[in-house]
Design a protein around this motif. Sequence first.
Motif, PDB file in Angstrom:
ATOM      1  N   PHE A 105      -2.170  -4.618  -8.458  1.00 31.26           N
ATOM      2  CA  PHE A 105      -1.364  -3.448  -8.111  1.00 31.26           C
ATOM      3  C   PHE A 105      -1.882  -2.770  -6.848  1.00 31.26           C
ATOM      4  CE2 PHE A 105      -0.453   1.117  -8.393  1.00 31.26           C
ATOM      5  CZ  PHE A 105       0.932   1.074  -8.377  1.00 31.26           C
ATOM      6  N   GLY A 106      -3.175  -2.453  -6.835  1.00 31.93           N
ATOM      7  CA  GLY A 106      -3.755  -1.807  -5.652  1.00 31.93           C
ATOM      8  C   GLY A 106      -3.729  -2.708  -4.434  1.00 31.93           C
ATOM      9  N   GLY A 107      -3.958  -4.005  -4.654  1.00 32.32           N
ATOM     10  CA  GLY A 107      -3.926  -4.959  -3.544  1.00 32.32           C
ATOM     11  C   GLY A 107      -2.556  -5.076  -2.906  1.00 32.32           C
ATOM     12  N   VAL A 108      -1.507  -5.071  -3.735  1.00 31.02           N
ATOM     13  CA  VAL A 108      -0.140  -5.119  -3.192  1.00 31.02           C
ATOM     14  C   VAL A 108       0.145  -3.849  -2.395  1.00 31.02           C
ATOM     15  CG1 VAL A 108       2.304  -5.057  -3.845  1.00 31.02           C
ATOM     16  CG2 VAL A 108       0.772  -6.722  -4.905  1.00 31.02           C
ATOM     17  N   GLN A 109      -0.303  -2.708  -2.930  1.00 33.91           N
ATOM     18  CA  GLN A 109      -0.086  -1.437  -2.232  1.00 33.91           C
ATOM     19  C   GLN A 109      -0.774  -1.419  -0.863  1.00 33.91           C
ATOM     20  OE1 GLN A 109       1.886   1.090  -3.487  1.00 33.91           O
ATOM     21  NE2 GLN A 109       2.356  -0.398  -5.074  1.00 33.91           N
ATOM     22  N   ILE A 110      -2.044  -1.782  -0.828  1.00 32.36           N
ATOM     23  CA  ILE A 110      -2.788  -1.728   0.433  1.00 32.36           C
ATOM     24  C   ILE A 110      -2.298  -2.796   1.401  1.00 32.36           C
ATOM     25  CG2 ILE A 110      -4.760  -3.192  -0.220  1.00 32.36           C
ATOM     26  CD1 ILE A 110      -5.132   0.027   1.727  1.00 32.36           C
ATOM     27  N   THR A 111      -1.906  -3.951   0.870  1.00 31.91           N
ATOM     28  CA  THR A 111      -1.397  -5.018   1.737  1.00 31.91           C
ATOM     29  C   THR A 111      -0.104  -4.591   2.413  1.00 31.91           C
ATOM     30  OG1 THR A 111      -2.429  -6.718   0.364  1.00 31.91           O
ATOM     31  CG2 THR A 111      -0.644  -7.431   1.797  1.00 31.91           C
ATOM     32  N   SER A 112       0.794  -4.000   1.638  1.00 38.79           N
ATOM     33  CA  SER A 112       2.064  -3.572   2.241  1.00 38.79           C
ATOM     34  C   SER A 112       1.852  -2.428   3.233  1.00 38.79           C
ATOM     35  CB  SER A 112       3.071  -3.181   1.164  1.00 38.79           C
ATOM     36  OG  SER A 112       2.588  -2.115   0.391  1.00 38.79           O
ATOM     37  N   LEU A 113       0.917  -1.534   2.948  1.00 35.88           N
ATOM     38  CA  LEU A 113       0.621  -0.448   3.897  1.00 35.88           C
ATOM     39  C   LEU A 113       0.007  -0.981   5.190  1.00 35.88           C
ATOM     40  CD1 LEU A 113      -0.882   2.314   1.576  1.00 35.88           C
ATOM     41  CD2 LEU A 113       1.249   2.445   2.870  1.00 35.88           C
TER      42      LEU A 113
END
Length: 176
Positions: A105-113
């Motif tokens: 979850f956090g990885g998807v968030q930071i990757t998209s940002l």
Amino acid sequence: MKQLRNALTHLLNGLAGLSFLAMVVLTCWQVVTRYLLQNPSSWSEELVSYLFAWMALLGASLVTSERGHMNIPVIVERMPGGLKMAFSIFAELVAFAFSAVILVFGGVQITSLAMGQMTSSLGVAIGVFYIVLPLCGVLNMVYTAMNIYDIVKGNIPVLPTSEEDSLVDNLKKEEA
């Protein structure tokens, strides 16, 4: 199940090894450009740092597959067998939850940002290098699910054993 585990482990070993080999080659290139050509290569230094992060996270997934992460089994090893199994499964569930929440979850968030930001020397979106976070999160989740299955089926020991423990056990068996 064992075939999937072996295939994933073989793939991760190859990727981690290739990453390490690329880091060695790029670091040697940095030395050559800095000291022999008097024109340091900035892109290779940046790529080495990203490859190191990838190698470390892929290695962490390999450790998850072997149930080799740090643990303190002093209390658990004194418990009866059923309770040991429950605690081992609980530990795998905690690792699963960590991987799901933080890495996926956090990885998807930071990757998209980070897809909107570019690296300074390579000119590649930083998010491309962050993709390893959710990727390793999914790998960790798969490995922890397989570990739980194997614990329940009795295919792996309830408590992870170190090489030292295995050697001590073998010595005790030889003495008896």
